[in-house]
Design an enzyme around this catalytic site. Structure first.
Site, PDB file in Angstrom:
ATOM      1  N   HIS A 154      67.218  20.216  49.930  1.00 13.25           N
ATOM      2  CA  HIS A 154      67.184  20.937  48.654  1.00 13.25           C
ATOM      3  C   HIS A 154      65.989  20.531  47.799  1.00 13.25           C
ATOM      4  CE1 HIS A 154      71.799  21.584  49.137  1.00 13.25           C
ATOM      5  NE2 HIS A 154      71.093  22.513  49.756  1.00 13.25           N
TER       6      HIS A 154
ATOM      7  N   ASP B 243      67.371  13.375  44.300  1.00  8.02           N
ATOM      8  CA  ASP B 243      67.088  12.242  43.424  1.00  8.02           C
ATOM      9  C   ASP B 243      66.072  11.241  43.965  1.00  8.02           C
ATOM     10  OD1 ASP B 243      68.674  10.695  45.307  1.00  8.02           O
ATOM     11  OD2 ASP B 243      70.467  11.328  44.216  1.00  8.02           O
TER      12      ASP B 243
END
Length: 263
Positions: free
Chosen positions: A123, A108
């Protein structure tokens, strides 16, 4: 959930104060208080999208899967998540003389938005897109190196381009995240392992510590002679190895435990 035990927060604060090289390892639980549900939460992203249909291989093979993936990313950014008190507390610690950096399983970008400077995203990041080539094999992106801000692809989608392509080589474009069935970015894993090995304290926050290989990073710290602290709502497989375990939400625990870092 019961109230957080004040003694455990004090123990964490004392452990941080006695450490010289601190790394924070964060999972989905640090961002739930910013309105980003984790995979298991009711109403989370995987209650609306089937992860078995959004694998790297299917993304490469099926333009309908690519369109669905872009729609999922639209929903993420339309929610306009913002850093919460836990992200800000971590950023203050990271900017201190003791902070080595942040390793995160999250995509995010909220750690950077809160002000953290050294952030390893194991990730990947949803805030960028990347070329993965025309026919990447074995879950390994094989693009020309093109990367752009996510807004670039949004502009193309808004203009009616259903399946955006790389402007450099014509290859497929994908969010710069690690999908199911995709090989992890080796440079990110190497950087994360380096930070974990250098830390004399790792604070694992909001992670179930069950998703590997990222969940193995706390062991890098422990086997290198460092200590582990865990802040999480639920039990983890590494609780027995931790010097301190604080059972609670990141936004409740970290601002209090790290209140010495106000600059």
């Amino acid at each position: 959930m019961s109230a957080v035990a004040p003694d455990s927060i004090a123990e964490l604060a004392d452990l941080v104060a006695r450490s010289a090289r601190v790394v924070v390892f964060s999972g989905a639980g640090i961002s739930t208080e910013s309105g980003i549900p984790d995979f298991r939460s009711p109403g989370g992203v995987w209650t609306r999208y089937d992860p078995t249909q959004l694998t790297f291989e299917r993304y490469v093979d099926d333009p309908d899967v690519r369109r669905q993936s872009w729609q999922m990313r639209r929903e993420f950014f339309d929610a306009a998540p913002r850093p919460n008190a836990a992200h800000r507390a971590v950023a203050r610690l990271e900017r201190s003389d003791q902070g080595l950096g942040v390793i995160t399983q999250n995509i995010d970008g909220l750690h950077q938005e809160a002000g953290a400077r050294t952030v390893v995203e194991v990730h990947g990041t949803a805030r960028e897109v990347m070329c993965i080539g025309e026919r990447p094999l074995g879950g390994v992106p094989d693009g020309c190196g093109f990367r752009a801000d996510h807004d670039w692809v949004v502009g193309l989608l808004d203009a009616g381009e259903a399946d955006p392509r790389c402007p450099g080589c014509g290859g497929l474009v994908k969010s710069a995240t690690v999908s199911f069935g995709q090989v992890l970015f080796p440079e990110a894993i190497a950087a994360a392992e380096r930070l974990a090995g250098e830390a004399d304290l790792m604070i694992a926050v909001g992670s179930s510590l069950q998703v590997f290989p990222a969940a193995g990073l706390p062991m890098e710290t422990i086997t290198s002679g460092g200590r582990l602290a865990i802040v999480n709502d639920e039990e983890t497989p590494l609780d027995e190895l931790a010097a301190v375990v604080v059972r609670g939400r990141a936004g409740e625990v970290l601002p209090e435990a790290l209140k010495a870092y106000s600059g």
